[in-house]
Design an enzyme around this catalytic site. Structure first.
Site, PDB file in Angstrom:
ATOM      1  N   ASP A 269       4.434  32.565 -28.925  1.00 63.45           N
ATOM      2  CA  ASP A 269       4.667  33.184 -30.221  1.00 63.45           C
ATOM      3  C   ASP A 269       4.091  32.254 -31.301  1.00 63.45           C
ATOM      4  OD1 ASP A 269       5.401  34.849 -32.260  1.00 63.45           O
ATOM      5  OD2 ASP A 269       7.397  35.238 -31.486  1.00 63.45           O
TER       6      ASP A 269
HETATM    7  C1  BGC Z   1       6.654  37.371 -34.039  1.00 67.81           C
HETATM    8  C2  BGC Z   1       5.835  38.073 -33.001  1.00 67.81           C
HETATM    9  C3  BGC Z   1       4.524  38.531 -33.603  1.00 67.81           C
HETATM   10  C4  BGC Z   1       3.809  37.342 -34.174  1.00 67.81           C
HETATM   11  C5  BGC Z   1       2.480  37.700 -34.778  1.00 67.81           C
HETATM   12  C6  BGC Z   1       5.868  36.313 -34.758  1.00 67.81           C
HETATM   13  O1  BGC Z   1       6.579  35.784 -35.838  1.00 67.81           O
HETATM   14  O2  BGC Z   1       7.820  36.828 -33.461  1.00 67.81           O
HETATM   15  O3  BGC Z   1       6.561  39.152 -32.479  1.00 67.81           O
HETATM   16  O4  BGC Z   1       3.767  39.186 -32.630  1.00 67.81           O
HETATM   17  O5  BGC Z   1       4.621  36.784 -35.193  1.00 67.81           O
HETATM   18  O6  BGC Z   1       2.597  38.426 -35.927  1.00 67.81           O
END
Ligand code: BGC
Length: 740
Positions: A269
């Site tokens: 993530d």
């Molecule tokens: C989230 C993810 C997301 C990523 C990209 C993160 O803060 O937890 O689910 O895909 O950002 O936007």
């Protein structure tokens, strides 16, 4: 990971040849993904830094680019910057649509309709692919049992069986027959694993899950998504039982790859590898990168200053074997090759315009919104509306395009978004008077959302809003009309990531507004716009009709009007137990029983401990009766299958939709098991008077469970009760035995 891509041997040969010619730094580059926040105007240091990295061949993937022209421009930089001409793969949060916005994921789960869910994500994939996006950070398959957690809106709710079916449908929708299918993209189920169980429902906070909860509840949707062929998995932010997910080798390698045979690539993530230091886990960025790679995290999603830029040092210091790095690069390049990116990395901008404007996509979004609404209450058959002469539409959410779309959308078209007010106006005949009054101004978060940096995300107070006068205007409008449609809920920036809350009350002055409208004596239909259950205790006793419309998307208002006027019948069901109040959470239907089960409903002295609406609840315009619950045999051996049949009849006067549900309970065994567990469902449309016999096979997959004492899957010798009906309180029952 399977499907019609290029031949496996041909791809492997090509990828290995590339790897053989790469330096360690070039390998690290393939494993690094950057956010790109354009436009690349003067003074945008973030964009400039990423473009410089592209030109130096230091980037394997980009996220947050949705403009096809920008995709092509940045791709040209990447190809020119890479010594081997390797393109980047563009990833994005294609959560519930790209341009055509579908209902939010929790709403789609409430449809209990895997086909509609698959169709929806196929549309999203088609739009994304046309725009040059090859990979979705979706579906989110985290089980969500605590609605204080804002990301419940992205989930399929509390139940692993339903969530697994929804996960599979989404993976199929995104990927089609497999990686490389035309018009499809890579699916990236997330966040591996346990993210939904954050302490106190507080986003990003630690997660502690028992062995039984992990294997029986939280891991099954991931396993289902992997078995459906998902090409990517994203790890979670938080610690799972004390180990950060992005550095958790047991999760990412032992479970995901070795136990389930996952063959795709794993991404962290955002900034989560870098943050291994924040967790007090890694000593420095070199250590963080090395430990993530060794855990099995192939790609780092970086906000800046990637830990994976230090991989060459890690290899030189002997912290990672270069072969391990090669394996990660191989997984990433294999996906690029199978997607066809190595041959044709560019996108046809003209085609993108056509695909994004396809009216068929809007039609699919409308159907999805119809199918996801849940009729929570309908006293006296107030719905469908019986030809009212006048309708009062009340509440600020009734006419908010941005809120109708819900959270997790960035590339939407507000002009074509149909609000509830617009939908009702369009549908009502000219003879019907439709009046509108917001009644109150929008409510606001106490602390802003990080997503508020995207323009138009937070609600704005209308200038010169006179609170007393507007409330009075709403009340007199309601008094003057035959029916009042009141739209209440949460503003969309109150739901989603970084949108956890400590209460479930209707924010702002909404309850007071509702009470004032109900006091007029005009019949009230409450439409709830939400991504989580809210405290509806007052409404559930005082408002005759309540329809949960969630955040219904681009065509939401049109779909809501279709439902209100009875052009189609609602048929969605709750994918979670709806709590009465936040103090009760988590409340789940599949609990076990221990001491004093007679008072299961009175575990608190001040409030019932049962949900306000049970898991699986939802009404329609028909009425359904269940009969003839039969089994093809009443005794099986472990490993065998029993088939259950049940006859469902629409005894009402109108056609309707019903989701027949099958629950199991085992009476005794080598562990104590839940009072009920969902193990089958089917959504049907039945005309008035029509019956259908539905069958559900129950085999090893439905009958086994993870036993924490045996540390293995078991099927007990036992008696199994079977319940069939329209929600998790279904009364019709029979039983069969397993074993000798
Ligand atoms: C989230 C993810 C997301 C990523 C990209 C993160 O803060 O937890 O689910 O895909 O950002 O936007």
């Amino acid at each position: 990971m399977s499907g019609p891509g290029r031949g496996d041997a041909e791809v492997a040969e090509r990828v290995d040849a590339l790897i053989a010619g790469m330096t360690v730094a070039e390998k690290a580059a393939q494993l690094t993904q950057y956010f790109y926040f354009g436009p690349p105007s003067e003074g945008n240091g973030q964009a400039a830094a990423v473009e410089a990295a592209l030109a130096r061949g230091q980037v394997g993937s980009l996220l947050f680019v949705t403009d096809p022209a920008e995709v092509n421009r940045l791709q040209r930089l990447a190809v020119a910057g890479s010594r081997h001409g390797i393109p980047v793969v563009f990833g994005f949060d294609v959560i519930h649509g790209l341009r055509t916005i579908f209902p939010v994921p929790i709403a789609m789960a409430a449809s209990w309709d895997p086909e509609a869910i698959e169709d929806g994500q196929a549309v999203a994939a088609r739009e994304a692919r046309a725009a040059g996006i090859g990979w979705a950070f979706a579906p989110m398959v985290d089980i969500a049992r605590d609605p204080r957690w804002g990301r419940i809106v992205e989930s399929a709710g509390e139940d692993p069986y339903l969530a697994s079916a929804v996960a599979v449908a989404q993976v199929r929708g995104f990927q089609g027959e497999g990686l490389g299918s035309p018009g499809r993209i890579v699916a990236g189920p997330k966040h591996f694993a346990g993210y939904g169980a954050a302490l106190g429902g507080r986003d990003y906070d630690e997660v502690n899950l028992s062995d039984s909860e992990l294997w029986n509840i939280y891991l099954p949707p991931f396993e289902a998504a992997v078995r459906a062929g998902a090409g990517n998995i994203m790890t979670a932010y938080m610690d799972l039982n004390g180990i950060p997910a992005a550095g958790n080798r047991w999760l990412v390698t032992d479970v995901l790859r070795d136990t389930w045979g996952f063959g795709g690539f794993v991404v962290s993530d955002a900034q989560a590898v870098h943050d291994l230091r924040t967790h007090a886990f890694a000593a420095d960025l070199t250590d963080a990168g090395a430990r993530a790679v060794r855990a099995g995290v192939d790609m780092e999603m970086a906000l800046g200053d990637p830990a994976y830029a230090h991989l060459p040092e890690a290899v030189a210091a002997g912290l990672i074997d270069e072969k391990v790095l090669d394996a990660s690069v191989r997984r990433v390049l294999t996906v690029k090759a199978r997607m066809g990116l190595l041959d044709d990395p560019y996108v046809d901008e003209e085609n993108a315009r056509t695909v994004l404007a396809d009216p068929a996509h809007r039609a699919a979004a409308r159907t999805a919104a119809q199918r996801s609404a849940v009729l929570l209450r309908n006293e006296g058959g107030l719905l469908p509306l019986a030809a009212p002469g006048s309708i009062a539409v009340i509440g600020p959410l009734a006419d908010s395009r941005r809120d109708t779309l819900g959270p997790w959308v960035f590339d939407f078209d507000l002009d074509e978004t149909v609000t509830v007010l617009q939908g009702i106006r369009d549908r009502a005949s000219a003879a019907v008077e439709v009046g509108y009054a917001p009644g109150i101004r929008p409510a606001h978060r106490t602390f802003p959302s990080m997503f508020d940096m995207f323009g138009g995300n937070a609600p704005v107070d209308p200038p010169g809003f006179d609170d007393a006068a507007e409330l009075a205007r709403a009340v007199s409008l309601a008094r003057a009309c035959d029916v009042a449609v009141v739209v209440l809920g949460e503003w969309q920036n109150m739901s989603g990531e970084a949108a956890s809350r400590s209460s479930l009350e209707l924010p702002g002055g909404q309850l007071a507004l509702l009470q004032a409208v109900v006091a007029t004596g005009t019949p009230v239909v409450l439409l709830v716009m939400n991504g989580r259950p809210l405290d509806l205790r007052w409404a559930a006793e005082n408002v005759p009709a309540i329809l949960d419309i969630w955040y219904p998307g681009t065509q939401g208002g049109a779909a809501v009007a279709d439902l209100l006027f009875g052009d189609v019948a609602p048929g969605g069901k709750l994918p979670f137990s709806w709590p009465r109040t936040a103090g009760q959470v988590p409340v789940i239907y599949s609990h076990t029983v221990s001491h004093d089960p007679r008072h299961q409903d009175r575990r608190y002295w001040d409030e019932a401990s049962t949900p306000l609406f049970p898991f699986g609840h939802g009404l329609s315009y028909g009425r359904f009766e269940y009969r003839d619950l039969t089994l093809d045999r009443d005794h099986i051996q472990p490993g065998q299958t029993v088939t259950v049949s049940v006859r469902v009849t629409n005894t009402g006067e109108r056609p309707g939709d019903e989701v027949a549900q099958l629950y199991l309970h085992q009476r005794h065994g080598s562990a104590s098991r839940p009072v009920r567990e969902l193990k089958g469902f089917a959504r049907v449309t039945l005309a008035a008077g029509e019956s259908r016999t539905l069958t559900f096979p129950l085999g090893p997959a439905e009958l086994r469970y993870w036993n924490a004492a045996a540390r293995d899957w078991v099927i007990d010798t036992t008696t199994v009760d079977v319940f069939a009906g329209g929600d998790s309180t279904a009364a019709l029952t029979t039983s069969f035995t397993i074993g000798s």
